[in-house]
Design a protein around this motif. Sequence first.
Motif, short mmCIF file in Angstrom:
data_model
loop_
_atom_site.label_atom_id
_atom_site.label_comp_id
_atom_site.label_asym_id
_atom_site.label_seq_id
_atom_site.Cartn_x
_atom_site.Cartn_y
_atom_site.Cartn_z
N LYS A 199 -19.46 8.90 -17.41
CA LYS A 199 -19.84 8.10 -17.48
C LYS A 199 -21.20 7.34 -18.02
O LYS A 199 -22.36 8.31 -17.85
N PRO A 200 -22.08 6.68 -18.55
CA PRO A 200 -22.96 6.56 -18.67
C PRO A 200 -24.04 6.72 -17.86
O PRO A 200 -23.37 6.44 -16.40
N LEU A 201 -25.00 7.24 -17.59
CA LEU A 201 -26.28 7.76 -16.95
C LEU A 201 -26.46 5.89 -16.97
O LEU A 201 -27.66 5.42 -17.23
N PRO A 202 -27.30 5.61 -15.25
CA PRO A 202 -28.03 4.02 -14.98
C PRO A 202 -29.69 4.29 -16.62
O PRO A 202 -30.32 5.35 -15.61
N GLU A 203 -29.76 3.35 -16.03
CA GLU A 203 -31.16 3.55 -17.07
C GLU A 203 -32.07 3.48 -15.97
O GLU A 203 -32.95 4.61 -16.30
N SER A 204 -32.14 3.31 -15.11
CA SER A 204 -32.64 3.11 -13.70
C SER A 204 -33.20 5.10 -13.23
O SER A 204 -34.00 5.84 -13.12
N VAL A 205 -32.22 5.35 -13.10
CA VAL A 205 -32.25 7.14 -13.17
C VAL A 205 -32.62 7.45 -13.99
O VAL A 205 -33.46 8.73 -13.97
N ARG A 206 -31.98 7.47 -15.37
CA ARG A 206 -32.80 7.99 -16.25
C ARG A 206 -34.67 8.12 -16.76
O ARG A 206 -34.34 8.69 -17.33
N GLN A 207 -35.10 7.27 -16.47
CA GLN A 207 -36.42 6.72 -16.22
C GLN A 207 -36.96 7.60 -14.99
O GLN A 207 -37.60 8.37 -15.82
N ALA A 208 -36.29 7.68 -13.96
CA ALA A 208 -36.76 8.56 -12.81
C ALA A 208 -37.04 10.20 -13.16
O ALA A 208 -37.80 10.38 -13.17
N LEU A 209 -35.95 10.27 -13.90
CA LEU A 209 -35.92 12.11 -13.88
C LEU A 209 -36.33 11.98 -15.74
O LEU A 209 -37.38 13.18 -15.87
N SER A 210 -36.84 10.93 -16.14
CA SER A 210 -37.48 11.54 -17.28
C SER A 210 -38.91 11.46 -17.03
O SER A 210 -39.75 13.34 -17.38
N ASP A 211 -39.37 10.63 -16.17
CA ASP A 211 -40.99 10.83 -15.64
C ASP A 211 -41.03 12.29 -14.79
O ASP A 211 -42.00 13.24 -14.76
N HIS A 212 -39.99 12.45 -14.21
CA HIS A 212 -39.64 13.98 -13.43
C HIS A 212 -40.20 15.16 -14.20
O HIS A 212 -41.35 16.09 -13.98
N PHE A 213 -39.58 15.07 -15.38
CA PHE A 213 -39.40 15.95 -16.04
C PHE A 213 -41.13 15.96 -17.53
O PHE A 213 -41.14 16.81 -18.04
N GLU A 214 -41.46 15.05 -17.39
CA GLU A 214 -42.74 14.66 -18.08
C GLU A 214 -43.84 15.67 -18.30
O GLU A 214 -44.13 16.29 -19.36
#
Length: 281
Positions: A248-263
């Motif tokens: 299923k698609p990843l919720p945008e809020s979760v995607r953004q949180a993970l993107s911030d983690h990896f920055e």
Amino acid sequence: MKQSVLSVSRTTGRLTSAARILPSFLIVGGQRCGTTSLYRTLAQHPLLLKPVLHKGVHYFDVAYSRGMSWYQGHFPLRVGASLLGRRYRGRPLAFESSPYYLFHPLAGERIAADLPGVKLIVLVRDPVERACSAHAHELARGFETESHFEYAVELEVQRLAGAEEFLRAHPGAVHHSHRHHAYLARGRYAEQLDRLEPLFGRDRMLVLDSHRFFTEPERVYDRVMKFLGVPHLGYPIFERHNGRPLPKPLPESVRQALSDHFEVYDTQLARWLEGDPSWRR
């Protein structure tokens, strides 16, 4: 039947290991970053010789106790490689692809000790996409029991607690969660590359952005040929392998949180990729 054939082949390989060549380069990861696609692409070159039985030997991570004769038994015979070398006027190079090598805390040291001069190829992709893909992959294979990606990520710190220390203290052991549940940790590529650099040197490591491999395959293939020092004999057929649709698609809020983690880790990748990663542009 298949297992019987593999068993006989491995026994034969071990008995004739001294007459076989060892790898000149390894595709060491990362997991779910296009390693199978690159492996099959390179295997089309007549001077790049894959293992006799299967893609990933996994010697330097989970099978190191089997010994070097077992490992060498997986590769082609020297006599056959020599014939190919004369035919195509180049030096044949054996290789394998085991994507856990990049992440396993002991694999780099073992490779450096046993294969002096070997070169490493690493593929990286958007670590958020990689994490999602890895979860779907492990779930489908039965190595993951938590069907919700977000909760599996929450469990990761607990599951991996003390894993590296355990593997260093017990060199022959396998840690299930370290191998199958490291969704975020495996995406912190710069940490893993920095661990390998003192062992191999920057000039023996090639890091590729898998997005560019799939969108500009000829250009990336040219870089690999130059890195390996093998003659360019024309372009192979480029195909994508082992793709797996996400449940299923990843919720945008979760995607953004993970993107911030990896920055911060993605920023550190720039020196390996000679520019920002494709997913940060």
